[in-house]
Structure formats: C-alpha cells, structure tokens
Design a protein around this motif. Structure first.
Motif, PDB file in Angstrom:
ATOM      1  N   PRO A 448       3.934   4.794   3.061  1.00 49.55           N
ATOM      2  CA  PRO A 448       4.051   3.334   3.241  1.00 49.55           C
ATOM      3  C   PRO A 448       5.472   2.850   3.519  1.00 49.55           C
ATOM      4  O   PRO A 448       5.813   1.726   3.155  1.00 49.55           O
ATOM      5  CB  PRO A 448       3.538   2.778   1.900  1.00 49.55           C
ATOM      6  N   ASN A 449       6.298   3.668   4.181  1.00 51.02           N
ATOM      7  CA  ASN A 449       7.578   3.126   4.646  1.00 51.02           C
ATOM      8  C   ASN A 449       7.535   2.870   6.151  1.00 51.02           C
ATOM      9  O   ASN A 449       8.547   2.561   6.748  1.00 51.02           O
ATOM     10  CB  ASN A 449       8.751   4.022   4.256  1.00 51.02           C
ATOM     11  N   ILE A 450       6.370   3.012   6.762  1.00 49.28           N
ATOM     12  CA  ILE A 450       6.014   2.566   8.107  1.00 49.28           C
ATOM     13  C   ILE A 450       4.667   3.136   8.498  1.00 49.28           C
ATOM     14  O   ILE A 450       3.830   2.446   9.063  1.00 49.28           O
ATOM     15  CB  ILE A 450       7.084   2.934   9.184  1.00 49.28           C
ATOM     16  N   ASN A 451       4.427   4.413   8.195  1.00 53.11           N
ATOM     17  CA  ASN A 451       3.301   5.120   8.801  1.00 53.11           C
ATOM     18  C   ASN A 451       1.942   4.569   8.370  1.00 53.11           C
ATOM     19  O   ASN A 451       1.067   4.350   9.203  1.00 53.11           O
ATOM     20  CB  ASN A 451       3.397   6.613   8.492  1.00 53.11           C
ATOM     21  N   LEU A 452       1.747   4.349   7.072  1.00 53.26           N
ATOM     22  CA  LEU A 452       0.470   3.801   6.622  1.00 53.26           C
ATOM     23  C   LEU A 452       0.270   2.393   7.166  1.00 53.26           C
ATOM     24  O   LEU A 452      -0.827   2.037   7.619  1.00 53.26           O
ATOM     25  CB  LEU A 452       0.396   3.802   5.093  1.00 53.26           C
ATOM     26  N   GLN A 453       1.303   1.590   7.136  1.00 52.06           N
ATOM     27  CA  GLN A 453       1.177   0.226   7.660  1.00 52.06           C
ATOM     28  C   GLN A 453       0.801   0.245   9.134  1.00 52.06           C
ATOM     29  O   GLN A 453      -0.089  -0.497   9.576  1.00 52.06           O
ATOM     30  CB  GLN A 453       2.485  -0.549   7.456  1.00 52.06           C
ATOM     31  N   GLY A 469     -10.938  -2.523   5.169  1.00 51.41           N
ATOM     32  CA  GLY A 469     -11.504  -2.492   3.819  1.00 51.41           C
ATOM     33  C   GLY A 469     -10.891  -1.418   2.927  1.00 51.41           C
ATOM     34  O   GLY A 469     -10.492  -1.687   1.787  1.00 51.41           O
ATOM     35  N   PRO A 470     -10.803  -0.163   3.410  1.00 47.46           N
ATOM     36  CA  PRO A 470     -10.197   0.875   2.574  1.00 47.46           C
ATOM     37  C   PRO A 470      -8.754   0.581   2.177  1.00 47.46           C
ATOM     38  O   PRO A 470      -8.322   0.952   1.082  1.00 47.46           O
ATOM     39  CB  PRO A 470     -10.279   2.126   3.467  1.00 47.46           C
ATOM     40  N   LEU A 471      -8.001  -0.084   3.060  1.00 47.22           N
ATOM     41  CA  LEU A 471      -6.615  -0.407   2.735  1.00 47.22           C
ATOM     42  C   LEU A 471      -6.551  -1.386   1.569  1.00 47.22           C
ATOM     43  O   LEU A 471      -5.747  -1.209   0.644  1.00 47.22           O
ATOM     44  CB  LEU A 471      -5.915  -1.001   3.959  1.00 47.22           C
ATOM     45  N   VAL A 500       5.791   7.110  -0.556  1.00 52.46           N
ATOM     46  CA  VAL A 500       4.705   8.031  -0.212  1.00 52.46           C
ATOM     47  C   VAL A 500       3.650   7.965  -1.312  1.00 52.46           C
ATOM     48  O   VAL A 500       3.958   7.680  -2.478  1.00 52.46           O
ATOM     49  CB  VAL A 500       5.247   9.471  -0.031  1.00 52.46           C
ATOM     50  N   THR A 501       2.400   8.175  -0.939  1.00 51.83           N
ATOM     51  CA  THR A 501       1.318   8.101  -1.912  1.00 51.83           C
ATOM     52  C   THR A 501       0.246   9.119  -1.543  1.00 51.83           C
ATOM     53  O   THR A 501       0.443   9.951  -0.647  1.00 51.83           O
ATOM     54  CB  THR A 501       0.766   6.661  -1.989  1.00 51.83           C
ATOM     55  N   ASP A 502      -0.887   9.085  -2.235  1.00 48.46           N
ATOM     56  CA  ASP A 502      -1.949  10.068  -1.979  1.00 48.46           C
ATOM     57  C   ASP A 502      -3.286   9.523  -2.461  1.00 48.46           C
ATOM     58  O   ASP A 502      -3.390   8.333  -2.800  1.00 48.46           O
ATOM     59  CB  ASP A 502      -1.613  11.417  -2.647  1.00 48.46           C
ATOM     60  N   LEU A 503      -4.290  10.365  -2.487  1.00 48.17           N
ATOM     61  CA  LEU A 503      -5.640   9.947  -2.895  1.00 48.17           C
ATOM     62  C   LEU A 503      -5.639   9.307  -4.272  1.00 48.17           C
ATOM     63  O   LEU A 503      -6.448   8.420  -4.556  1.00 48.17           O
ATOM     64  CB  LEU A 503      -6.568  11.172  -2.902  1.00 48.17           C
ATOM     65  N   TRP A 504      -4.717   9.763  -5.142  1.00 49.88           N
ATOM     66  CA  TRP A 504      -4.706   9.324  -6.539  1.00 49.88           C
ATOM     67  C   TRP A 504      -3.856   8.067  -6.726  1.00 49.88           C
ATOM     68  O   TRP A 504      -3.542   7.698  -7.848  1.00 49.88           O
ATOM     69  CB  TRP A 504      -4.207  10.461  -7.422  1.00 49.88           C
ATOM     70  N   ALA A 505      -3.499   7.413  -5.649  1.00 50.24           N
ATOM     71  CA  ALA A 505      -2.723   6.167  -5.701  1.00 50.24           C
ATOM     72  C   ALA A 505      -1.416   6.361  -6.448  1.00 50.24           C
ATOM     73  O   ALA A 505      -1.056   5.585  -7.332  1.00 50.24           O
ATOM     74  CB  ALA A 505      -3.551   5.032  -6.320  1.00 50.24           C
ATOM     75  N   LYS A 506      -0.691   7.389  -6.078  1.00 53.66           N
ATOM     76  CA  LYS A 506       0.634   7.647  -6.641  1.00 53.66           C
ATOM     77  C   LYS A 506       1.562   6.484  -6.315  1.00 53.66           C
ATOM     78  O   LYS A 506       1.648   6.051  -5.162  1.00 53.66           O
ATOM     79  CB  LYS A 506       1.203   8.945  -6.072  1.00 53.66           C
ATOM     80  N   THR A 507       2.284   5.995  -7.316  1.00 55.39           N
ATOM     81  CA  THR A 507       3.170   4.845  -7.117  1.00 55.39           C
ATOM     82  C   THR A 507       4.624   5.148  -7.455  1.00 55.39           C
ATOM     83  O   THR A 507       5.502   4.330  -7.169  1.00 55.39           O
ATOM     84  CB  THR A 507       2.710   3.654  -7.976  1.00 55.39           C
ATOM     85  N   LEU A 518      13.684   6.945  -2.998  1.00 58.63           N
ATOM     86  CA  LEU A 518      14.008   5.730  -3.745  1.00 58.63           C
ATOM     87  C   LEU A 518      13.811   4.514  -2.856  1.00 58.63           C
ATOM     88  O   LEU A 518      14.758   3.983  -2.270  1.00 58.63           O
ATOM     89  CB  LEU A 518      15.453   5.805  -4.264  1.00 58.63           C
ATOM     90  N   TRP A 519      12.577   4.058  -2.766  1.00 56.88           N
ATOM     91  CA  TRP A 519      12.285   2.926  -1.884  1.00 56.88           C
ATOM     92  C   TRP A 519      11.090   2.147  -2.434  1.00 56.88           C
ATOM     93  O   TRP A 519       9.938   2.394  -2.067  1.00 56.88           O
ATOM     94  CB  TRP A 519      12.012   3.399  -0.454  1.00 56.88           C
ATOM     95  N   PRO A 520      11.355   1.189  -3.333  1.00 51.79           N
ATOM     96  CA  PRO A 520      10.251   0.474  -3.995  1.00 51.79           C
ATOM     97  C   PRO A 520       9.651  -0.657  -3.161  1.00 51.79           C
ATOM     98  O   PRO A 520       8.983  -1.528  -3.707  1.00 51.79           O
ATOM     99  CB  PRO A 520      10.924  -0.079  -5.256  1.00 51.79           C
ATOM    100  N   MET A 521       9.862  -0.625  -1.859  1.00 54.50           N
ATOM    101  CA  MET A 521       9.345  -1.687  -0.991  1.00 54.50           C
ATOM    102  C   MET A 521       8.026  -1.311  -0.313  1.00 54.50           C
ATOM    103  O   MET A 521       7.489  -2.091   0.476  1.00 54.50           O
ATOM    104  CB  MET A 521      10.382  -2.044   0.078  1.00 54.50           C
ATOM    105  N   GLY A 522       7.510  -0.107  -0.603  1.00 52.59           N
ATOM    106  CA  GLY A 522       6.239   0.290   0.003  1.00 52.59           C
ATOM    107  C   GLY A 522       5.106  -0.632  -0.399  1.00 52.59           C
ATOM    108  O   GLY A 522       4.310  -1.085   0.435  1.00 52.59           O
ATOM    109  N   GLY A 523       5.014  -0.927  -1.701  1.00 51.80           N
ATOM    110  CA  GLY A 523       3.978  -1.840  -2.186  1.00 51.80           C
ATOM    111  C   GLY A 523       4.115  -3.234  -1.624  1.00 51.80           C
ATOM    112  O   GLY A 523       3.138  -3.815  -1.121  1.00 51.80           O
ATOM    113  N   PRO A 524       5.320  -3.833  -1.685  1.00 58.32           N
ATOM    114  CA  PRO A 524       5.477  -5.166  -1.097  1.00 58.32           C
ATOM    115  C   PRO A 524       5.126  -5.227   0.391  1.00 58.32           C
ATOM    116  O   PRO A 524       4.500  -6.190   0.844  1.00 58.32           O
ATOM    117  CB  PRO A 524       6.965  -5.465  -1.345  1.00 58.32           C
ATOM    118  N   TRP A 525       5.516  -4.205   1.161  1.00 65.82           N
ATOM    119  CA  TRP A 525       5.156  -4.217   2.581  1.00 65.82           C
ATOM    120  C   TRP A 525       3.642  -4.200   2.744  1.00 65.82           C
ATOM    121  O   TRP A 525       3.078  -4.968   3.540  1.00 65.82           O
ATOM    122  CB  TRP A 525       5.815  -3.033   3.293  1.00 65.82           C
TER     123      TRP A 525
END
Length: 861
Positions: A448-453, A469-471, A500-507, A518-525
């Motif tokens: 989620p630093n660009i690719n998932l979005q 929906g899955p997102l 970065v994350t995975d099936l288990w919703a790693k945060t 070290l990039w806590p902006m994945g969730g906000p994006w």
C-alpha cells in the motif's frame, strides 16, 4: 431446459443466450449513434498467440475473483496453472512492538537535531516482521502424446467472453479447447473436443508444490488435499517444526461424451481417457481460511466439504448452461464501457500546456532474440489472419502506434480486475491472483505505498465499482489490527497500516530498511479510496456505515501522529518518502527526516474527506472534526525546490537518484486533489519540472502513474509518450530491472511481473478522456488529437454520480451524453477546452450536449 442433466450433455438442449444491452450502449443507441453493439463486438478484443506458452508470462489468465488459472496451451501437453486467493503461508500475527515508543522517542530526537543518518540507523529498530507468502494451488496437467505434428495453431483470450480458446489441426482432425472461470458457479471449466468423434485421448493429473495427498474416485474424479506452510518458510527451518497452515482441497471432475470412450485409473493418482468425442473438466477448490483473525488450526471450515458442494452444483449444469451463466455475469460488468480510438497523421496538436514543448528521450527500439523468435513464429503461422498475434503488435507498436492495441490494453486491465477482485473475495495482490511460484517476487504481497492502491484506480472511473468490495472489507480488517499497532507502537488512537501487508491484514512495519519499512501512511492512503467511492456513487449508506467510521479512525491516528516540533508547523517525525534516500547535510545517505511532502499530501486528503463526510452526515461538531479544523492551517505547505521542482522532503536535500521510480511527492496532483491547474498553477509548473527531472523510464506502475500525472497537467503529448513507454516487449529470459514494459500476454512488468500497471493504465487513459471533481466535469481534457482524431468512449463514470458517453471527430468533441441513474448528483459545470457551461442533471434523464456544450435534447433513461 432439463437442469438435472449432467455437465457436458448439451445434445438436444442447447441454450440460446442473448446478451442484455449495457446501459451506456442503450443510451448511445437511443441517441442514434452509429456504433451499435454488434459493431463493437465485431472489433476483436483478443490477446492472441500463435504458439504455446514457453514462460508463465506467455500464458493466458482466467479468473473468477477467487480461483485463477494460467492456460499454457500446449499441444503435446497442456498445463493449467491454478491459484486460490486465500492460499497463503502463516496465520494471524502480532503486529505490535512494545519497545517501539522508546525507539520512536530516540529517532525523533535525532531528527530534531538534524542527525538524519543516525536517525535512519536507529529507525531499523522500529521495523517489524516480514509478510507471509502467497502460494500457488498447483496444476492441471494433460498429456496428449509425443511428437504430435500439428498445424494452424492458435490460442486466444477473448475479452468479450472471458474465455481462452486453443485450436490446432492434426491430420484431418481439428482440436479445440475452451477454458473459462465461472463466478456464478465458482469452478474452472474446460471443454476439449474434436470435429470427428472418438479422437479425444489424454492422461490427466493434479500436482502441487505444497504438502498434499491425492486420490482418485469413481474413475472420473481426482481429489487433491493438502496444506500451506504454517509460517513463512525459512531456509534454516525444518518444515516439521511449522505450526498448522491453511488447508485446501481441489477436485477435478471429468464428464466424457462418446459411446466408445474408456477411462482408467493410473497409479491411483491419474486418469487416462481414450477415444472420447469430447470431455468437460470442472475444477472446484476451497480452503480452510475463515478470516484474517482466525488461526488455521482453529478454523472450523472443511475445504473438502466446501469443494464437493461447489462441484455438485456445477455438475448439475450442462456445459452450455455453465457458459451462459458465466457470460451473463461477466458481461454485465465488462460491457459497461467501450472504447474506440482511431489513428491519423494529418492533425497537429494545437494547445501547448505546461511542459508540452519538451522533447522526450529517445528509446532503444531493439528487441531481443526471444521477441524475434516469437514474432517470426507468429507471422508464419497466421500470416493471413485478421487478428495479428499480440506479441507482434507490441513489437511493431513504435512504428504503427496501432490505437486498437491501446484499446485492448485498456480493456485487458478491466478484464483482469473483474477476474481477480469480486465481492467476497480477497484483494488483488501484487500479481492479482496469478502466481506459479511458492516464493513469488516480493511475496506477491499487497504493497500500500502505491501498488495496492493502483490496483483499484480503474474501479470507479472505468465503471467497476463492485470490484472494490474486497478492498473495503480488507481496510476494515486493517483497522482492527491497525488499532493495536497504533496504540502499542505509537501510543496513538485510531488505526494505522504500513508499506506492505498480506492475507492476515498485517499492519506493522515491514522488516529491515526504514526506507521502505517505516511508512505509516499506507492505511491513510487506502482510506482515501473510501471517500472516492462515495464521491463517484453518492451512496450515503456506504458513507455512513462503512466509509466514515474508517476515515475517522485513520484521521484520529494522524492527529496523534502529528506533533508540535521545534519548527513552525505540525510535523510527522519520523517521516520517509517511499523507498527513496536523500543526501543529508553531512554528505551521508539517509531516508528518515520529518514532514515529507507525501505525508502531508495524504494527511490533507484524509482530513478533507472527513470534513466533507461530516458535513454530509451531520457530524461536524465532533471532537475529531474540530481537531482537524484546528490542525489543517498548521500543516506545512507544499514547497518548490531551488531547481523549480516540487520539494520531496521538508528540506531541499540533495537527491542521489534523480530518476527514482517513485513520484510520491506529486501525490497531491494525482490521485490526490490538493493541486490542480486551476487552483495551483505554480505548483503544477513545479510538478511538470519534477516529471522531466524523473524522466520517462521506470517500472510499469511508475509509467502509468506518470501518465496520469501528465494527464492532470493537460499535457496530451507527454501522456501519450507514457503509452509509448509502456508498450514495449519484455524478454522474460533477459529482464532488465525497472525497465517496465509488457510481456507477450499483456501482463505488465516491473520487471518481474507486477499487475499494478495493468490497472494503472486504464485509470490513466480514462483521465485523458474524462476528469471530474464532483461539481465540475472535463470532456476530452488530454486527447492526443493527432493520434486519435476520431473516437468514441461509452460508460465512463465521473464524480458526482454521473455516467458519460463521448464521441469526437477530427480531433474535437462531437457530442456527449450524460446521465445519473442514482437518486442524486452534484454536477454543476461542464468543461471542454476553453468553454464552460452551467448544467443541472436530473436523475433518470439523459442529456445530449453538442460540441459547444449546448444541451440539444433530454429523454428518460
């Protein structure tokens, strides 16, 4: 129709299937537009091959959101490489670090004292564990024989029908195979037939690289059961020490036709078929994954029971029924949007916008031996075919700039999104759902630093909102784990997720170098996608129940993450610009500083979304909203560096890699909304300078992002150059890191294969044709008029709840149709070139606008 008839028995009961016209198509027909549905479907949207796949990236992808397959299309043997969206290693993790607050305090102190290399070194102790790894399900292997002399080979992925067809001739017998992945019935379906009876013979087996057992029942079913590793595989770990992993079951069922056909079991693991007229194969699969918070060892799901239930329903259908349901389901999504482009050389671009006059760097037009080998094979094999092999079209694109290949790549991205992300499935990962490697590149983990979005950028403008929906489900899971990470690691409220994350919703942060970890902006994006969904659909129920609680939680974290530092503004500290180092004042490389431009751009986007949402929902008096309103004026502004570019960091640090693949500091222009030509022209000039400085080259996803950015600078020339940049053949034998390009099957390359640019491309192309703010809609803002002087697009979505059809002739707008089928819309102004019209769109009415934006006619939808 006898619905009890077993799969494959279509004789005497053939279904006649008639497609319902898509809404945009029906509107166009009512307006008298000449391109009827039949004409559009006559335009082939096929990814064509004239030889079997030699590499994974030569194979043809099919999928139903949950199950995927890559069809290799061999003659002597066929391989269907299989995936299931929930096959991952590991289980739920602990995404907290009680030692982090002390480290955080140390890092902040070092940053405050300007010791950026030291802060970077200390920030390693804020990193977490690696993600888990996406796993392949296995293969269906079909062995037809050795030394089969064949002619007239062709393999096609037909985007109109979401089927892969393989045909070839042996002697006087024409063989055909048809493959599709059914979403309504959750099976992969293959029909193998010949034009003469008794000619279908093969041996079939299931294989997998995972721990498994195989058995055969009733001489027509192969059952494969197994499990994933219970933790991320390590080279020095003994597999027997691993905890229990996700269990799976795959069942392959064969239904044969032919009075003289024979089936036998080979070695209790394979089936051998002789002398059939035709055969239908059904593959059902299920796993024990019960959700990101439930350990595999505690799951109550039995994958064998689930797979058999799925198979039982599918077996009750004839092949024609299965295909009809599949087509109806798929085409109800795919045919919402159509695109026709044309080519001409007599039109010159007239309007020079920012940076239009700069020259692009020349690109090496040479192709590899692999490319020539494929091209020679395809030219000789289908010399007279009206549909050229796609690899040939990629190779020659720099010469002929074939607009139909652009159409194909646009629709291929929509096809892939439909095929890998449906309501109830998992999010599209770094490779969608298609992976043949137990150790895929970057674990195939969503980034989620660009690719998932980027994977979800086309969902809204390209009229596939359901595929998001899955997102949204996944963001909900991230908010649960992310609340723990925020509280323990950062002593903050709300929720956070990292790079970065995975099936288990790693945060938690990734392991290793803070330049990416070290990039806590994945969730906000990701949270900004929730507001965008409302902005396009105006669905207040979604805003109330789903979007706002998640947005508010993200904003709560950001309010706590922002600190009053020693400078005049609120700060984020520590702060990085994704995956990019700078040169600190002492001459050393570092990545940790404070208040990067991307941090502040994303924070502004989230804060804006919360304020706008709160106004709609009557929540403007809440504590969170009041804190946001107080914080916004104290956020540092976007600044311009000495060289006229957008400043990436809070200070004008020296950049050791000016051609870096990320363009994170330009987020505010796209996909953000804090910069625009109308509101911030000086900043947009700096954005153009930044893009020139970065250069055209880079991974596929970087190319797609730059294409969208140039589109928002209204620079059609350079947006088009990004299309030329992307449509370049990649040789899987000699991949060059970060060169971008396309493989022969149209998968996009980093390299290696990453699917994000396949989604970024249709999103960026839609921005060339339609841009919107919610109140304002821009028609053909970035049309490359000398490349596509005539064309038509139907069914694109715009913010404000509006759908748009546009036709253009001789490089200029000819006509536009727009309508809103929802209960409301917010569109107030229509723009084309220098013209602006004030408009009002009533729900359920179609509006027809002329080239000078006059409303010519309205009628009921």
């Amino acid at each position: 129709m006898d619905c009890d008839r077993d799969c494959g028995s279509d004789a005497g009961a053939e279904w006649v299937w008639v497609r319902r016209p898509a809404e945009a198509e029906a509107v166009a027909a009512a307006a008298g537009w000449s391109a009827a549905a039949a004409d559009e479907e006559a335009r082939p949207l096929k990814v064509v091959f004239a030889s079997p796949a030699r590499y994974f990236t030569d194979a043809s992808p099919i999928g139903n959101g949950r199950l995927g397959a890559m069809v290799w299309g061999g003659v002597e043997s066929e391989r269907l490489q299989l995936n299931h969206d929930t096959l991952w290693t590991g289980g739920p993790g602990n995404y907290t670090n009680p030692k982090a607050p002390a480290v955080l305090s140390k890092v902040r102190s070092l940053v405050d004292n300007g010791k950026y290399p030291e802060a970077t070194a200390a920030a390693y102790d804020l990193s977490g564990d690696q993600t888990q790894v996406y796993q392949p399900l296995g293969d269906i292997n079909l062995i037809f024989g050795k030394h089969i002399k064949h002619t007239n080979y062709k393999r096609e992925l037909d985007l109109h029908t979401a089927t892969v067809n393989v045909t070839y001739t042996v002697g006087e017998v024409l063989y055909s195979r048809e493959h599709f992945a059914s979403n309504p019935h959750q099976v992969i379906v293959t029909k193998i037939s010949a034009n003469k009876p008794g000619n279908i013979s093969f041996t079939v087996s299931l294989t997998t690289p995972l721990d498994h057992k195989i058995r055969v029942t009733d001489a027509n079913e192969i059952i494969m059961e197994g499990s994933c590793p219970g933790e991320r595989p390590q080279k020095d770990n003994n597999a027997s020490d691993h905890p229990s992993g996700i269990k799976f079951c795959a069942i392959l069922y064969l239904h044969t036709n032919g009075a003289n056909s024979k089936m036998e079991v080979i070695k209790d693991k394979m089936l051998k078929l002789d002398g059939a007229d035709s055969v239908v194969l059904l593959l059902a699969a299920a796993t024990s994954f019960e959700g990101p918070f439930i350990k595999p060892s505690e799951s109550k799901l039995d994958p064998a029971v689930s797979a058999f239930m799925t198979l039982t329903v599918a077996r009750s259908m004839s092949y024609s029924q299965l295909k009809a349901y599949h087509m109806d389901d798929y085409q109800s999504l795919f045919h919402r949007v159509s695109l026709q482009l044309s080519q001409g050389s007599n039109y010159q671009l007239g309007d020079n916008r920012i940076g239009q006059s700069a020259q692009a760097g020349s690109q090496d037009a040479t192709v590899s031996n692999y490319a020539f080998l494929i091209a020679d094979c395809t030219r000789s094999a289908v010399l007279n075919d009206s549909v050229k092999p796609t690899v040939d079209r990629i190779i020659t694109f720099k010469e002929n700039e074939d607009p139909s290949l652009v159409e194909l790549l646009f629709q291929f991205g929509r096809y892939l999104l439909i095929s890998c992300s449906r309501p109830g499935t998992q999010i599209s990962n770094l490779q969608g759902i298609w992976s043949n490697d137990p150790s895929p590149p970057w674990d195939a983990a969503p980034h989620p630093n660009i690719n998932l979005q980027m994977n979800y950028w086309p969902a809204l403008p390209c009229n596939l909102s359901e595929c998001q929906g899955p997102l949204f489900d996944f963001i909900g899971s991230l908010s649960v784990n992310g609340a723990k990470t925020a509280k323990v690691n950062y002593e903050a409220s709300g929720w956070v997720s990292h790079q970065v994350t995975d099936l288990w919703a790693k945060t938690s942060p990734d392991a290793g170098d803070p330049v990416w970890a070290l990039w806590p902006m994945g969730g906000p994006w990701l949270a900004t996608h929730l507001w965008e969904h409302y902005n396009f659909t105006l669905d207040e129920q979604f805003l109330w129940k789903t979007a706002y609680p998640l947005l508010e939680g993200s904003a709560s974290f950001l309010l706590d993450w922002l600190i009053q530092g020693h400078r005049e503004y609120l700060e984020t500290n520590p702060s990085t610009s994704p995956e990019h180092y700078f040169i600190a004042p002492d001459g050393k490389k570092a990545c940790v500083s404070y208040s990067t431009t991307m941090d502040m751009s994303i924070i502004r986007e989230v804060f804006s979304a919360v304020i706008l949402s709160a106004d709609i929902l009557g929540k403007s008096d809440t504590d969170v909203v009041q804190r946001i309103k107080k914080a916004l004026p104290n956020l540092p502004p976007v600044k311009v560096a000495r060289d006229g570019t957008i400043m990436e960091w809070a200070q004008d640090f020296q950049d050791p890699e000016v051609h870096h693949r990320h363009v994170s500091h330009l987020f505010g222009l796209y996909p953000g909304h804090t910069m625009s030509l109308e509101q911030t022209p000086d900043l947009c000039k700096a954005v153009a300078n930044s893009l020139y400085k970065r250069g055209n080259e880079g991974p596929g996803w970087s190319t797609s992002w730059k294409m969208a950015l140039w589109a928002h600078l209204h620079n059609s020339d350079h947006a088009y150059k990004m299309i030329l940049q992307l449509i370049t053949l990649v040789d899987p034998e000699h991949e060059v890191s970060r060169e971008g390009g396309l493989y022969s099957n149209l998968f996009t390359a980093h390299p290696p294969f990453q699917i994000d640019a396949n989604f970024g491309f249709p999103a960026a192309l839609s921005e060339m044709l339609v841009q919107s703010t919610g109140t304002d809609l821009y028609l053909l803002p970035v049309l490359p008029r000398n490349k596509w002087p005539h064309g038509c697009v139907k069914g694109l979505k715009a913010r404000g709840g509006v759908t748009v059809n546009i036709s253009w002739k001789e490089g200029s707008l000819h006509e536009a149709l727009m309508w809103s089928s929802s209960g409301q819309n917010s569109l107030a102004k229509l723009h084309y070139g220098d013209q602006t019209a004030t408009i009002s769109i009533s729900s359920g009415q179609v509006y027809r606008f002329s080239r000078d934006l006059k409303c010519l006619k309205t009628w009921p939808l």
